[in-house]
Write a protein that holds these residues in place. Structure first.
Motif, PDB file in Angstrom:
ATOM      1  N   ARG A  76      40.095  34.151  44.245  1.00 29.73           N
ATOM      2  CA  ARG A  76      41.172  33.325  43.718  1.00 29.73           C
ATOM      3  C   ARG A  76      42.506  33.919  44.125  1.00 29.73           C
ATOM      4  O   ARG A  76      42.656  35.132  44.275  1.00 29.73           O
ATOM      5  N   SER A 104      37.411  27.142  34.337  1.00 30.89           N
ATOM      6  CA  SER A 104      38.121  27.892  35.378  1.00 30.89           C
ATOM      7  C   SER A 104      38.949  26.996  36.298  1.00 30.89           C
ATOM      8  O   SER A 104      39.744  27.488  37.099  1.00 30.89           O
ATOM      9  N   HIS A 105      38.777  25.664  36.195  1.00 30.47           N
ATOM     10  CA  HIS A 105      39.512  24.764  37.078  1.00 30.47           C
ATOM     11  C   HIS A 105      40.985  24.650  36.693  1.00 30.47           C
ATOM     12  O   HIS A 105      41.815  24.223  37.503  1.00 30.47           O
TER      13      HIS A 105
END
Length: 370
Positions: free
Chosen positions: A352, A275-276
């Motif tokens: 996010r 997810s980075h």
């Protein structure tokens, strides 16, 4: 079977190295889904690092890839200046070249061996000018980086505004890699337009500009801020964060685009990279470049690799793809990309930051070429 050798020119070092990583990731996702083959052939990717805008270096690298490495195709190309330089080499050597990012108008018109799968700056800017007018934003100023794509963005936005009866109070150009926007903020505060359109290349420049906008209290003046999606590239958006909250942009791809193709692409991307790292428009163009090459090489009369360069280029004409960004086609005449352009707003979702698309213009062509 002889591998398909593809030379990839881009930035893997320097301030724009994120673009090279996105190229790699987008290609890796496509190849993983296709058994590491294009049109049934194993693939060799030969990367050449050309950090930033360096046309002479790009030309030399293209020449070496063609003459020494005997590549079958060239691709990559993040900066338009580099693409123009490589186009000359590609034409002389008759090597098909698929542009993954370079977005200045007219590039494919300069070389009959070039095909573009990314976007053009006027293509994504003109719809934003129309949207601004629809919102009653008729008195505007522009701030753009002083290079080919910045000038393209300025021209497209100004043309759209003035054609609709709007007024442009000032067109400000800033040197690439500008770190201090104080003087520009002062000028905009004095002019106090209804809106400011800005174009800066993806990376640190938009974040610096947005920080100056916030720290100089420009939002409190009531001036609306608009930009192309280069400013809120998904690859950098989490880092920009609340500086961009509410910013309206126009572009051809968002990580948050709602479609089965994008869910598959984003899911495969996250499985591979975590997810980075999430896909931005560089990654989706790299993915689509390989998809287009695969389709062209699989076309009747081309499959097997015996066709000449002209026939391969012809196989790209009129090509249609179901891309993670939406429907994409290659114009049969210009060899340039035709696609949907979305108006988006930066919002926070599930902890996010995303570019949420809320309006779409379908089948948009390059507005910078008649």
């Amino acid at each position: 079977m002889r591998p398909l050798r593809i030379g990839v020119i881009g930035s893997w070092s320097g301030p724009y190295a994120g673009g090279g990583r996105q190229f790699d990731a987008g290609m890796a996702v496509w190849l993983a889904d296709h058994k590491q083959q294009i049109a049934g052939r194993p693939v060799e990717l030969l990367r050449r690092d050309v950090p930033g805008s360096a046309p002479e270096q790009a030309r030399r690298q293209a020449q070496d890839l063609i003459e020494s490495e005997r590549v079958d195709l060239l691709t990559g190309l993040d900066f338009s200046s580099n693409a123009y330089a490589v186009g000359t080499v590609a034409t002389q050597a008759r090597v098909p070249t698929v542009i993954m990012n370079a977005a200045s108008s007219g590039i494919t018109g300069r070389s009959p061996f070039m095909v573009r799968v990314s976007f053009t700056i006027p293509q994504v800017t003109a719809p934003l000018a129309r949207w601004a007018l629809q919102q009653g934003l008729r008195d505007v100023c522009t701030v753009v980086a002083d290079y080919a794509s910045g000038v393209d963005a300025e021209s497209a936005f100004v043309s759209g505004i003035t054609a609709g009866g709007g007024r442009v109070g000032a067109m400000l150009r800033v040197p690439l890699n500008t770190l201090d926007y104080s003087a520009y903020m002062l000028r905009l505060r004095e002019l106090k337009p209804q809106a400011v359109f800005f174009f800066l290349p993806s990376g640190q420049m938009p974040a610096i500009f947005l920080k100056f906008w916030r720290d100089r209290g420009m939002a409190d003046t009531g001036i609306r801020l608009l930009a192309t999606g280069d400013a809120t590239d998904d690859h950098y958006l989490d880092g920009i964060g609340e500086l961009a909250e509410g910013l309206v942009t126009s572009h051809h791809y968002s990580y948050a685009h709602e479609s089965p193709a994008n869910r598959r692409f984003a899911g495969a991307f996250e499985t591979e990279y975590g997810s980075h790292l999430r896909p931005g428009y560089f990654a989706v163009a790299a993915h689509d470049a390989l998809a287009a090459i695969d389709a062209a090489l699989s076309a009747p009369g081309v499959r097997g690799g015996k066709a000449g360069a002209e026939r391969l280029v012809d196989a790209f004409r009129g090509l249609r793809l179901d891309s993670p960004r939406g429907p994409v086609e290659i114009d049969a005449h210009t060899r340039d990309v035709v696609q949907s352009v979305y108006i988006r707003r930066v919002e926070r979702r599930d902890a996010r930051w995303i570019n949420r698309e809320f309006e779409c213009t379908a089948r948009v062509r390059d507005a910078g070429v008649a």
